[in-house]
Design a protein around this motif. Structure first.
Motif, short mmCIF file in Angstrom:
data_model
loop_
_atom_site.label_atom_id
_atom_site.label_comp_id
_atom_site.label_asym_id
_atom_site.label_seq_id
_atom_site.Cartn_x
_atom_site.Cartn_y
_atom_site.Cartn_z
N GLN A 535 0.84 -1.20 0.00
CA GLN A 535 0.00 0.00 0.00
C GLN A 535 0.87 1.24 0.00
OE1 GLN A 535 -2.72 -0.40 3.35
NE2 GLN A 535 -3.04 -2.59 2.90
N LEU A 536 1.98 1.18 -0.70
CA LEU A 536 2.92 2.29 -0.76
C LEU A 536 2.33 3.44 -1.56
CD1 LEU A 536 6.13 0.17 -1.41
CD2 LEU A 536 5.44 1.22 0.75
N SER A 537 2.65 4.67 -1.15
CA SER A 537 2.09 5.85 -1.81
C SER A 537 3.19 6.86 -2.07
CB SER A 537 0.99 6.46 -0.92
OG SER A 537 1.53 6.81 0.35
N GLY A 538 2.77 7.99 -2.70
CA GLY A 538 3.74 9.03 -3.01
C GLY A 538 4.48 8.75 -4.30
N PRO A 539 5.41 9.63 -4.67
CA PRO A 539 6.13 9.48 -5.95
C PRO A 539 7.21 8.41 -5.89
CG PRO A 539 6.97 11.37 -4.76
CD PRO A 539 5.82 10.85 -3.93
N ILE A 540 7.63 7.98 -7.05
CA ILE A 540 8.79 7.08 -7.15
C ILE A 540 10.04 7.93 -6.97
CG2 ILE A 540 10.08 5.51 -8.64
CD1 ILE A 540 7.45 4.90 -10.09
N PRO A 541 10.87 7.65 -5.99
CA PRO A 541 12.06 8.50 -5.77
C PRO A 541 12.96 8.53 -7.00
CG PRO A 541 11.75 6.95 -3.95
CD PRO A 541 10.81 6.53 -5.04
N GLY A 542 13.39 9.71 -7.36
CA GLY A 542 14.32 9.82 -8.48
C GLY A 542 15.64 9.16 -8.21
N THR A 543 15.97 8.95 -6.92
CA THR A 543 17.26 8.32 -6.58
C THR A 543 17.35 6.90 -7.10
OG1 THR A 543 16.33 7.65 -4.45
CG2 THR A 543 17.57 9.72 -4.51
N LEU A 544 16.20 6.25 -7.34
CA LEU A 544 16.25 4.89 -7.87
C LEU A 544 16.88 4.84 -9.25
CD1 LEU A 544 12.80 3.33 -6.82
CD2 LEU A 544 14.98 3.36 -5.57
N SER A 545 16.90 5.98 -9.92
CA SER A 545 17.48 6.04 -11.27
C SER A 545 18.98 5.76 -11.26
CB SER A 545 17.22 7.41 -11.90
OG SER A 545 15.83 7.67 -11.99
N SER A 546 19.62 5.96 -10.10
CA SER A 546 21.07 5.75 -10.04
C SER A 546 21.43 4.29 -9.87
CB SER A 546 21.65 6.55 -8.87
OG SER A 546 21.12 6.08 -7.64
N LEU A 547 20.43 3.42 -9.63
CA LEU A 547 20.70 2.01 -9.41
C LEU A 547 20.80 1.26 -10.74
CD1 LEU A 547 18.16 1.35 -6.51
CD2 LEU A 547 20.60 1.82 -6.31
N ARG A 548 21.55 0.19 -10.73
CA ARG A 548 21.64 -0.68 -11.90
C ARG A 548 20.88 -1.97 -11.57
NH1 ARG A 548 27.98 -0.12 -13.86
NH2 ARG A 548 27.94 2.12 -14.29
N LEU A 549 19.58 -1.91 -11.73
CA LEU A 549 18.72 -2.99 -11.29
C LEU A 549 18.49 -4.01 -12.39
CD1 LEU A 549 16.06 -0.88 -9.36
CD2 LEU A 549 17.81 -2.34 -8.36
N ASN A 550 18.61 -5.28 -12.04
CA ASN A 550 18.21 -6.34 -12.96
C ASN A 550 16.72 -6.63 -12.85
OD1 ASN A 550 20.79 -6.81 -13.98
ND2 ASN A 550 21.33 -8.08 -12.23
N LEU A 551 16.14 -6.30 -11.70
CA LEU A 551 14.70 -6.47 -11.52
C LEU A 551 14.18 -5.35 -10.65
CD1 LEU A 551 12.59 -9.59 -10.90
CD2 LEU A 551 12.42 -7.72 -9.25
N LEU A 552 13.09 -4.71 -11.11
CA LEU A 552 12.38 -3.70 -10.33
C LEU A 552 10.90 -3.98 -10.46
CD1 LEU A 552 12.23 -1.02 -8.73
CD2 LEU A 552 12.13 0.16 -10.94
N ASP A 553 10.21 -4.13 -9.34
CA ASP A 553 8.77 -4.37 -9.36
C ASP A 553 8.11 -3.53 -8.28
OD1 ASP A 553 6.20 -5.26 -9.67
OD2 ASP A 553 6.69 -7.40 -9.55
N LEU A 554 7.38 -2.49 -8.73
CA LEU A 554 6.64 -1.61 -7.84
C LEU A 554 5.14 -1.73 -8.08
CD1 LEU A 554 8.87 1.60 -8.20
CD2 LEU A 554 9.12 -0.28 -6.57
#
Length: 968
Positions: A535-554
């Motif tokens: 039940q997460l709310s609010g914006p997606i943090p821009g800081t996640l852009s600095s990660l090199r993710l093989n999997l992201l699921d929001l």
């Protein structure tokens, strides 16, 4: 007449004394020549071997009643060099020659046959090469030890034919040519110790093995034996140890096997044996029973529960059924059980830790039922507790969570319930907590943060609830956090951003609320992030852009605002669905973002912040440009206007101007601790590497672009050190320095360019290559030869003081060059080889003596090189999170020298299996190099010899004791 007779007797007596004196003198001179042959050895054994001392008082020497040398005991003495057989065999009364567990190398020649009187010969655990010589002339031998010493070729079995007194034959762990079981051995009926493991014997075990009725120990493991265990083996009723593991034996334990009632150690694991274990019930003296990885079936004999001496039981990966005897392990100082991957049922025996000595309880993947016995809550010696994939129920005894020495607690995939108690804070050694797929409930206690060694937590698919403790951020070693499929609520702790080692976070399918912490974007190792179905709310943090993710699921949350473009990769398709408040200009199925989209309520604040940020950025850019221009002016003045002094050390095909004109930003390829490095291509197309060193203090005035010049300061001293060292060196494995170019303010070193970068790059960075084992071995040997030249090629040794994989450069053919001598020091002639006192080196490579002496010498380079060898074998960095807090690769390697399997698992999995044993021998050399005490490390010359004897076609396996065969 009487006086004449007396005169003759006196004459003969004096002559005899004279002969004895000459003989004694011969023995003394022979021993002194042996001492000379081992003069490079790091040992104190020869301190008493002085010319004026009686030779029978020498350490390690025993004489007979007549004063002649009878025994030489020099095992475990760090001896290095070639074997001086011609000297040893001059001792005509020599009956015992013990040289085992040293670092002797080279060939063992036919001169060994001249030691006619030998009865005891120990050459085991050395680094010899070539074939073992014919020893048929030494037919009085009683004991022969030549195991684990690097011999190859065909063993001279026929030379044993007349050795009718032979009682001990130990020649295992040598890569001999394949041969059938040697028939000559079957006639040596006085044998009581036969060690032929891992020496390439194939075919069947002959029936005539039953003739060797005096055998106490029979070891035939790790060969190519096939067929059944012969029934005649049951005649060997004196057997104390029988080792048959890692062959291809078939069939059942022969009828009458229970006759071996003196058997204490029995290991037939890793074969294709089947049938029941009923014969085992008679072996009441058993201490260790290892039959894992076979196809045994049926129930365990109930008598096993009454065995008074049994301490190790390893039966994993069979087809055994029924329940375990409930008294199992309750009599002796029980240590180990692994019955995993069978079909056992019933309860867990409660008293296996009755004596308080148990270290490993491994019972996963069976059908055990009932509760976990409370008795194990007090078993403080337990290191591994694994009962996953069973049908256990009830609560986990609270004390188990706090076992102080437990490194792994695994109760996953059962029907357990109840909480994880606050006792978890006492589990200081715990690295893995695996609880998935149970009915565990309650809140996760904040005390879990005190389990500071935790690397992996898996609580997935239970009934945990409440908040995730904020203190979880204190787990600095944590690499994996799996809590999906629970009922956790509240917000994601912002402190999670402090877990800088973490690479896998899965919090899906909980009731988490609030915003996604921006601190998650500061996790440099994060590869997998799953926060879906919350039940997460609010914006997606821009800081996640600095990660090199093989999997992201929001997906399936309540997120709002725009989706950052940098996260819109093909791999993330579907990662944002189920969030009605999200918008995107690029992803179909999402509404388009309008100026009011996202955090529209905060738009004014955002715009104001953006304006201030823009002003600050512009001010910073103006200041940067000003400073840059100032520094460029200084650089241009220094390079173009200063007076330069060129000192050539080789014939040059370029000029001073060729170099000066190429020191510019576009040619910059690296920044080191002692200066920037540039790649320069001169007129004839030759590539060079140029290091530019300012003669400055390390400090800078705040707000000033001008270096604080220190004309003979730190940088100048580094430059002088590197020039002094490199200019005099001529070796194929040391980087070549062409010339130095110096001015008042800075200096340039021009050396050969290495197109393949450093060994560190090729092992550990995104530029890494798939280095095959032959290449790794050649790099190890070449680098060792370079260091050997530094240590032994001068009147005064050169200490590098910063040996590491990033200072081993690779040319176009991946040949190594030792580089970066900015920290090198030539040992002064008046220093008596004392060490320097300047702190230097790189974390992970620094020898432990720094901690208490702040000194380095040649042995410090040996330690650092040992770390490099460990990198080559394991593929690991010197410092990895998985090693644990305050631990490095040396601690990790030494901590895994427990079983054969644990050693093999340390080898880089990309190295083919055919080379695994070869790699392990190089690892053994690395372990010698990293001995904690400097005196225990070999010289660099010895290391080269050891590596040369370890060519991939000649390597042998390291000897390890099999600690219960734990493969779980």
């Amino acid at each position: 007449m009487a006086s004449a007779t007396i005169f003759r007797l006196v004459f003969y007596f004096l002559s005899f004394l004279c002969l004895l004196s000459v003989a004694f003198s011969d023995d003394l001179q022979t021993l002194l020549s042996i001492k000379t042959a081992f003069q490079d050895s790091n040992t104190r054994i020869f301190d008493s071997w002085e010319p004026n001392a009686p030779h029978c008082s020498f350490s390690g020497i025993t004489c007979d009643s007549s004063g002649f040398v009878k025994e030489i005991e020099l095992s475990h003495q760090n001896l290095t060099g070639l074997l001086p057989l011609s000297s040893f065999c001059q001792l005509k009364s020599l009956e015992k020659l013990s040289l085992g567990f040293n670092y002797l190398h080279g060939l063992v020649t036919e001169d060994l046959n001249k030691c006619f009187s030998l009865k005891y010969l120990d050459l085991g655990n050395n680094f010899f090469s070539g074939s073992f010589p014919d020893i048929s002339s030494i037919n009085g031998l009683v004991s022969l030890y030549a195991n684990c010493s690097g011999f190859s070729g065909t063993f001279p079995w026929n030379s044993l034919r007349n050795m009718t007194y032979l009682q001990v034959l130990s020649i295992g762990d040598n890569p001999f040519d394949r041969t059938q079981f040697p028939q000559v051995i079957l006639n040596l009926t006085k044998l009581n110790w036969l060690y032929l493991s891992n020496c390439s014997i194939e075919g069947n075990i002959p029936d005539e093995i039953g003739n060797l009725v005096e055998l106490i120990d029979l070891e035939l493991s790790e060969n190519y034996l096939i067929g059944e265990i012969p029934k005649t083996i049951t005649k060997l009723t004196k057997l104390w140890q029988l080792e048959l593991y890692s062959n291809q034996l078939t069939g059942e334990l022969p009828p009458g096997f229970g006759n071996l009632t003196n058997l204490e150690l029995f290991d037939a694991s890793d074969n294709h044996l089947h049938g029941n274990l009923s014969e085992i019930r008679f072996l009441i003296k058993l201490k260790s029973l290892q039959l894992f990885q076979n196809q045994f079936s049926g129930e365990l004999p109930p008598e096993l529960g009454d065995f008074k001496y049994l301490v190790n039981l390893s039966l994993y990966t069979n087809k055994l059924t029924g329940s375990l005897p409930q008294k199992l392990g309750s009599w002796a100082d029980f240590i180990f059980i692994d019955v995993s991957e069978n079909f056992f049922t019933g309860p867990i025996p409660p008293d296996m830790c009755k004596k308080g000595t148990m270290k490993k309880l491994l019972m996963l993947q069976n059908n055990f039922t009932g509760e976990i016995p409370d008795t194990y809550a007090n078993c403080t010696t337990l290191i591994r507790f694994r009962v996953s994939k069973n049908r256990l129920s009830g609560q986990v005894p609270s004390g188990i969570w706090g076992l102080p020495n437990a490194e792994l607690i695994d109760v996953a995939e059962n029907d357990l319930e109840g909480p994880v108690t606050s006792d978890i804070g006492k589990a200081k050694s715990l690295g893995q907590l695996l609880l998935a797929y149970n009915r565990l409930n309650g809140e996760l206690p904040f005390e879990i943060s005190k389990s500071s060694s935790l690397v992996s937590i898996d609580l997935s698919f239970n009934n945990f609830s409440g908040k995730i403790p904020e203190e979880i951020g204190e787990l600095k070693q944590l690499t994996s956090l799996q809590i999906q499929g629970n009922a956790f609520s509240g917000s994601i702790p912002d402190s999670l951003g402090s877990c800088h080692s973490i690479n896998d976070v899965n919090m899906a399918k909980n009731m988490l609320s609030g915003s996604i912490p921006s601190s998650l974007g500061s996790l440099p190792a994060l590869n997998f992030l799953n926060l879906s179905r919350n039940q997460l709310s609010g914006p997606i943090p821009g800081t996640l852009s600095s990660l090199r993710l093989n999997l992201l699921d929001l997906s399936e949350n309540r997120l709002t605002g725009s989706i950052p473009d940098s996260l819109l990769t093909e791999a993330n398709n579907g990662s944002f669905t189920g969030n009605l408040g999200l918008c995107s200009e690029k992803i179909r199925g999402f509404r388009r973002c309008s100026p009011q989209s996202g955090a529209s309520g905060h738009l004014r604040t955002v715009l104001v912040c953006l304006a201030f940020a823009t002003i600050a950025l512009l001010a910073s850019l103006l200041a940067f440009c000003y400073l840059k221009k100032k520094r460029q002016n200084i650089g241009e003045r220094s390079l173009k206007e200063d007076s330069w002094d060129l000192k050539p050390f080789h014939v040059l095909t370029f000029t001073e101007d060729d170099i000066l004109d190429s020191i510019k930003r576009e040619n910059l390829i690296g920044k080191g601790g002692s200066g920037n490095v540039y790649r320069v291509v001169v007129g004839n197309g030759k590539e060079l590497a140029v290091k530019h060193i300012w003669h400055t203090d390390d400090r800078r005035k705040i707000g000033s672009s001008t270096p604080i010049l220190n004309k003979r300061g730190t940088k100048c001293k580094e430059f002088d050190a590197e020039v002094q060292t490199l200019s005099s060196i001529r070796h194929v494995n040391v980087v070549k320095l062409y010339c130095s170019i110096s001015s008042e303010d800075s200096s340039l070193l021009v050396y050969e360019y290495m197109p393949n970068g450093s060994l560190w790059d090729r092992l550990h960075t995104c530029n890494k290559l798939q280095l095959d084992w032959e290449t790794r071995y050649e790099i190890a040997l070449g680098a060792a030869k370079g260091l050997e030249y530094l240590h032994h090629g001068y009147d005064r040794p050169v200490i590098h003081r910063d040996v590491k994989s990033s200072n081993i450069l690779l040319d176009e053919e991946l040949k190594p060059r030792i580089a970066d001598f900015g920290l090198a020091k030539i040992v002064q002639a008046n220093s008596m080889k004392e060490s320097t006192q300047i702190i230097a080196g790189t974390h992970g490579y620094i020898a432990p003596e720094y901690a208490y002496t702040n000194k380095v010498n040649e042995k410090s380079d040996l330690y650092s090189f040992g770390v490099v060898l460990m990198e080559l074998v394991t593929g690991k960095r010197p410092i990895e999170p998985e090693f644990g807090e305050h631990k490095d690769i040396v601690d990790w390697v030494c901590g895994n020298l427990k079983t054969r399997e644990s050693i093999v698992r340390m080898v880089d999995p990309t190295i083919p299996e055919v080379y695994r044993d070869n790699a392990i021998k190089v690892l053994k050399i690395a372990i010698h190099c990293t001995a904690r005490l400097p005196a225990g490390r070999p010289t660099m010359r010895t290391v080269v010899q050891m590596l040369e004897d370890a060519q991939p076609c000649e390597l042998i396996r390291i000897i390890v004791s099999k600690d219960g065969g734990d493969k779980q």
